[in-house]
Design a protein around this motif. Structure first.
Motif, PDB file in Angstrom:
ATOM      1  N   TRP A 157      -1.952 -12.819  -7.366  1.00 19.57           N
ATOM      2  CA  TRP A 157      -3.378 -12.765  -7.061  1.00 19.57           C
ATOM      3  C   TRP A 157      -3.983 -11.386  -7.264  1.00 19.57           C
ATOM      4  O   TRP A 157      -5.099 -11.260  -7.764  1.00 19.57           O
ATOM      5  N   SER A 194       2.038  -0.632  -5.345  1.00 19.66           N
ATOM      6  CA  SER A 194       1.657  -2.011  -5.001  1.00 19.66           C
ATOM      7  C   SER A 194       1.373  -2.798  -6.270  1.00 19.66           C
ATOM      8  O   SER A 194       1.784  -3.959  -6.403  1.00 19.66           O
ATOM      9  N   PHE A 245       4.432  -4.223  -8.179  1.00 16.04           N
ATOM     10  CA  PHE A 245       5.046  -5.484  -7.705  1.00 16.04           C
ATOM     11  C   PHE A 245       4.336  -6.675  -8.345  1.00 16.04           C
ATOM     12  O   PHE A 245       4.953  -7.647  -8.782  1.00 16.04           O
ATOM     13  N   SER A 271       5.674  -9.657 -11.217  1.00 12.06           N
ATOM     14  CA  SER A 271       5.574 -11.117 -11.075  1.00 12.06           C
ATOM     15  C   SER A 271       4.725 -11.706 -12.188  1.00 12.06           C
ATOM     16  O   SER A 271       5.045 -12.766 -12.732  1.00 12.06           O
ATOM     17  N   LEU A 295      -4.059  -3.147   2.401  1.00 12.43           N
ATOM     18  CA  LEU A 295      -3.091  -4.172   2.046  1.00 12.43           C
ATOM     19  C   LEU A 295      -3.492  -4.804   0.737  1.00 12.43           C
ATOM     20  O   LEU A 295      -4.654  -4.896   0.426  1.00 12.43           O
ATOM     21  N   LEU A 297       8.275  -9.980  -1.986  1.00 12.28           N
ATOM     22  CA  LEU A 297       6.991  -9.524  -2.542  1.00 12.28           C
ATOM     23  C   LEU A 297       6.014  -9.167  -1.418  1.00 12.28           C
ATOM     24  O   LEU A 297       5.414  -8.080  -1.422  1.00 12.28           O
ATOM     25  N   PHE A 298       5.843 -10.086  -0.470  1.00 10.95           N
ATOM     26  CA  PHE A 298       4.813  -9.863   0.547  1.00 10.95           C
ATOM     27  C   PHE A 298       5.202  -8.728   1.499  1.00 10.95           C
ATOM     28  O   PHE A 298       4.358  -7.943   1.925  1.00 10.95           O
ATOM     29  N   SER A 310       7.196  -6.151   0.715  1.00 16.27           N
ATOM     30  CA  SER A 310       7.094  -4.896  -0.030  1.00 16.27           C
ATOM     31  C   SER A 310       5.639  -4.516  -0.218  1.00 16.27           C
ATOM     32  O   SER A 310       5.249  -3.348  -0.041  1.00 16.27           O
ATOM     33  N   TYR A 311       4.819  -5.490  -0.580  1.00 15.33           N
ATOM     34  CA  TYR A 311       3.393  -5.233  -0.816  1.00 15.33           C
ATOM     35  C   TYR A 311       2.721  -4.756   0.477  1.00 15.33           C
ATOM     36  O   TYR A 311       1.883  -3.854   0.449  1.00 15.33           O
ATOM     37  N   GLY A 312       3.117  -5.368   1.583  1.00 16.64           N
ATOM     38  CA  GLY A 312       2.513  -4.989   2.858  1.00 16.64           C
ATOM     39  C   GLY A 312       3.004  -3.631   3.353  1.00 16.64           C
ATOM     40  O   GLY A 312       2.248  -2.864   3.957  1.00 16.64           O
TER      41      GLY A 312
END
Lengths: 847, 130
Positions: free
Chosen positions: A311, A325, A328, A332, A847, B34-35, B37-39
């Motif tokens: 997204w 960020s 990542f 994907s 975030l 993913l979530f 690491s992203y956070g």
């Protein structure tokens, strides 16, 4: 010995009775009551196609405006409105409903089923789609057409910059349409899992079914994010909450997170059904089984999951992401090319190894392969932050997504229409017109969209209604406009072909293509009930099995007739369908499906009135809520004991995962959680965007009452579990006691949390902190209230004596939802009550 | 032949859990990676340690290994999920194993920048057309 079709006289008698049972009442009123999957499916397909034509006309108007520099055909405001409506129409009113329509119509036929598990929900979904579309287009009538783009970014779309009702039409209409997608997703998921023909193990499922299963689960997980986002934006506009207002602690970037958490999976929600369609067509016209079945299944699952990790690649240019960020997300985004590549190579290998038969469906498939590869390659380019920041918001991106969405979706749709038209109508499409359609659309499409790559790289931004001469863009834009009209001519050929062939086309017979899947095993068009004897599905190409007839079933061990054959003889004049096991599709029992009803329409109309209230007066909303509740109660009123009209042998057991209701409830929980989690994410996002939390003027929340209410709610969960175990052991009194105590504890929870909301002195319009507090806690209080409603329902049914051995769906479902409500509350507690004690995050990057 | 008559059992609660882990464990683990690491990444620019990101990767790889083991046992028919070898279970095992390969590779790919990227370096303002 195999048990096959019965003798002719019995079959004719069964046909007459089954037809009477599965037909809807005559007349217009009967038409409104129709719930059969093919009735609903064809309505979806035709309505979505009408919207496609409208959206196409809008595209032509846009292209006319851009045909030459400094053109004044359209006022810029009108240009904004038309590009907004074009995108909205194609994304929300054409592609997804068309996908749903195709699945509604063909999935049961492919699975060897007579219908989908919840026919009335199906009909309700269609009416919400229709009414939502009407609502969005009513904006033209009242003269306030949405103009904020199909993704409606705030602050452009908040009350300050869109002060009229234009964006209200968009937000309310789109949210209403999403309800239709959710209902279809629940329907499709449970249908694929539980309504497969005997023998159709999960390793034998048609690839269209695999892809639709993935799509349905994606809808359940992705669409709630948009429902939540648009609800919060509508609340900002209607009530003055501050979710997206940075002056009051809100964050407009939150919209982008939520929108694209829906929006990127949405692309694959639109694309995966095309993978399914192409995977059904390629073997038939290559005259050999598909090569790499497991690769295609793997790709469908991988794409479904990966699409949720992409997204933020729409947000590289916001400046809110660090390189770390973004990396990542870029990883994907690039990885998704692997499963898509597997799909392409699989189809090419099958065609290569087969004996290609270049009929119209195959032409469109070949066109799709070329166009989708182009769209896929440019997709990998924009997945990379370095390139994306150059091409962002230029016509290059417009070219990319049209190659994906027209090349990758509309061409497979056209392939599917040509492939299945004989099944729906019993007639063939005119071949030469089909070929003309293909070449005109293929050539027109490339003339329209290929130059956009170049003009985008030359720097032409998207969404501009006018441009200066001499920038080097003129010729490319003129070519695109000419191409658009050629493309439209191709679609016109198709419409003429359908119109002529439906009335006077060459009769097709049952299986004109020598297809391999079960839809070709029935008549064209199919009987009302699809199949008298449920077919055997124990092969990936069941109609190409040489060692076994499609209606041959092994007898039961005691020599009795197998259930799939028994169903040819109606029982108690009810609509029956065979339920099979999840993994290897062994017959379990025959479930009775509901028949025609006006209630889905009435419920959809009542819900529509709720939404209309936001555009008129809140009294209308209140009236709509009352009407919707009344319609829902009438819809679900327990008029007879569970399993009342089911065959006694083999005994049905509506318990746990054996029951379709259990699966439906599980999907409803997935949907509810998919609303709650983005809501909690919204809290964290806004928390991370603020340097003070809670803001200075607010005290930290008092924890005493929430702690008490939490203990009560958790306790109620244990007591409900205890009560439900009683029902399982047929101890009615224990069930009633357990459910009653749980309801009392739930009521105490509601009272305490209601008091908490009332005594919170700050209005929700004051700051994003207060808006979030009311939203998060209020939403979950509502969830607990729904859980209580379900438990009350289960209790009433117990007092009415509606449970018997193996029939206690209501109690199971209520218990399951209650557990979810308890678990969800603990997350809400941590977020809304404990996070303020942690303080501000003070992060450099959000975030 | 209906489900009662075949002698095969419905999956037990443990069996259902094994099915879930073996089939969907890999994508679920990737989503966790993913979530999380992203956070967590923005926090590393403040005062949180970088090894937190590496820890997330290690935990995720262990998750993939567990999912792959269960998927392998399903594929080879060594988990009595439905009272014996069932074609559908073996198929899901093979599918799960392939998903472990794909998502395991993706986790490694996502972990690579945590060793080389500066967590405080932003993408900066857009440089697209005015």
């Amino acid at each position: 010995m195999a048990v096959g079709q019965r003798d002719l006289a019995t079959r004719i008698d069964a046909h007459d009775r089954l037809t009477a049972i599965w037909s809807r009442p005559p007349g217009f009123f009967g038409w409104l009551m129709g719930v059969n999957h093919r009735t609903v499916g064809i309505r979806y397909i035709i309505t979505a196609f009408v919207f496609f034509v409208i959206g196409g006309i809008e595209a032509l108007i846009l292209r006319l405006q851009l045909a030459r520099p400094e053109n004044d055909l359209l006022a810029l405001q009108a240009y904004n409105e038309i590009f907004t409506m074009h995108g909205t129409t194609m994304m929300f009113l054409f592609v997804v409903p068309m996908v749903e329509g195709l699945a509604m119509y063909f999935l049961p036929l492919m699975l060897g089923a007579r219908d989908l598990p919840y026919p009335r929900l199906n009909a309700f979904g269609y009416f919400t789609f229709l009414l939502g579309g009407v609502l969005v287009y009513t904006s033209f009538v009242v003269g306030t057409v949405p103009d904020g783009g199909w993704f409606a970014y705030p602050p452009l779309t908040n009350r300050d910059f869109s002060p009229d009702t234009s964006m209200d039409f968009w937000l309310l209409g789109v949210t209403f349409i999403e309800l239709s997608a959710i209902s279809a997703a629940i329907e499709i998921t449970v249908g694929v899992l539980k309504f497969r023909a005997p023998g159709m193990a999960i390793s034998q499922m048609p690839l269209f079914a695999w892809n639709m299963l993935a799509v349905a689960i994606m809808i359940l997980l992705a669409f709630p994010a948009l429902i939540l986002a648009s609800t919060m934006l509508e609340f900002d506009r209607a009530f003055g909450t501050q979710f997206y207002n940075p002056d009051a602690g809100g964050d407009p970037i939150l919209w982008q997170h939520l929108f694209w958490f829906f929006g990127h999976p949405e692309v694959y929600i639109q694309f995966l059904p095309s993978v399914g369609i192409v995977s059904m067509i390629v073997p038939v016209f290559s005259r050999r089984p598909i090569i790499g079945y497991i690769g295609l299944v793997l790709s469908a699952l991988a794409v479904a999951f990966l699409s949720f990790g992409l997204w933020a690649h729409h947000m590289y240019a916001t400046g809110a992401l660090s390189i770390l960020s973004a990396s990542f997300i870029a990883a994907s985004s690039s990885m998704i090319a692997i499963p898509n590549g597997v799909q392409i190579f699989t189809w090419v290998a099958t065609i290569w190894a087969g004996r290609p038969w270049l009929q119209a469906p195959m032409l469109f498939v070949l066109g799709f392969l070329v166009l989708f590869v182009v769209g896929g390659v440019t997709g990998v380019m924009v997945a990379l932050p370095a390139f994306d920041r150059q091409a962002h918001d230029t016509f290059f991106v417009v070219a990319h997504f049209h190659y994906v969405l027209i090349g990758g979706v509309v061409f497979p749709f056209l392939a599917g229409f040509h492939y299945w038209f004989p099944k729906v109508t019993g007639r063939m499409l005119h071949h030469r017109l089909s070929v003309a359609t293909f070449w005109t659309t293929f050539v027109g499409f490339n003339i329209t969209f290929f130059p956009m790559h170049i003009v985008g790289l030359l720097g032409m931004p998207r969404r501009i209604g006018i441009y200066d001469a001499g920038l080097g863009w003129d010729g490319y834009n003129l070519a695109s406009t000419i191409g658009a009209f050629i493309l439209a001519l191709g679609i016109l050929f198709f419409i003429v072909n359908v119109q002529k062939s439906w009335r006077s086309g060459v009769p097709a017979g049952n299986d004109p293509w020598r297809g391999h899947s079960l839809e070709w095993a029935t008549s064209s068009p199919p009987d009302q009930y699809n199949f008298a004897v449920i077919p055997y599905g124990g092969s990936r190409e069941p109609l190409w099995m040489e060692d076994r007839g499609i209606f041959d079933h092994d007898p039961e061990e005691d020599g009795s007739e197998p259930l799939a054959v028994q169903l040819a003889e109606p029982y108690a004049d009810r609509r029956e369908m065979l339920v099979t096991t999840l993994i290897d599709a062994r017959p379990e029992y025959a479930v009775v499906l509901p028949g025609p009803s006006i209630l889905p329409l009435l419920t959809a109309l009542a819900a529509f009135v709720v939404f209309l209230g936001f555009l008129t007066t809140y009294w209308v909303t209140a009236a709509g809520v009352v009407a919707a509740l009344a319609a829902l109660i009438a819809w679900t009123w327990p008029s007879e004991p569970e399993g009342e009209h089911e065959r006694p042998r083999p005994p049905a057991r509506h318990e746990g995962p054996r029951s379709t209701a259990w699966w439906g409830a599980l999907m409803f929980i997935v949907f509810s959680a998919a609303v709650l989690i983005p809501l909690l994410f919204s809290y964290l996002q806004i928390w991370s965007a603020n340097t003070e939390w809670p803001p200075d003027s607010y005290e930290r929340p008092d924890l005493l009452l929430p702690a008490i209410s939490s203990v009560l709610l958790v306790l109620s969960g244990f007591i409900l579990w205890w009560g439900n175990r009683g029902e399982r052991d047929e101890r009615d009194s224990r069930m009633r006691l357990g459910f009653s105590i749980a309801l009392l504890l739930g009521a105490a929870f509601l009272a305490i949390q209601g008091w908490e909301l009332v005594r919170f002195e700050h209005p929700w319009t004051e700051h994003a902190y207060t808006s979030l507090y009311y939203m998060v806690v209020g939403f979950h209080v509502l969830t607990v209230a729904v859980a209580m409603g379900m438990a009350l329902w289960a209790l009433i049914r117990s007092y009415l004596g509606h449970y018997a051995r193996g029939h206690r769906n209501s109690a199971d479902v209520a218990t399951m939802f209650w557990y979810y409500a308890v678990g969800g509350w603990l997350l809400v507690l941590a977020c809304a009550y404990l996070l303020p004690y942690v303080g501000p995050s003070a992060l450099e990057f959000q975030l | 032949m209906n489900a009662e008559a075949t002698g095969r059992q419905s999956p037990t609660r443990k069996g259902r859990l094994a099915l879930l882990v073996g089939t969907l464990g890999a994508p679920a683990t990737w989503a966790f990676h993913l979530f999380m690491s992203y956070g967590y990444a923005p926090a590393t620019c403040a005062d949180s340690p970088m090894w937190g990101l590496h820890l997330i990767t290690v935990v995720s790889l262990i998750g993939i290994a567990v999912a792959a083991t269960v998927a392998f046992l399903m594929w080879r028919g060594r988990l009595p999920i439905q009272g014996g070898h069932v074609q559908g279970v073996a198929y899901l095992g093979l599918l799960g194993l392939l998903l472990c390969g794909l998502f395991g590779a993706l986790i490694l790919l996502e972990a690579w920048p945590t060793w080389v990227a500066d967590p405080c370096q932003g993408l900066g303002a857009p440089v697209g057309p005015a």
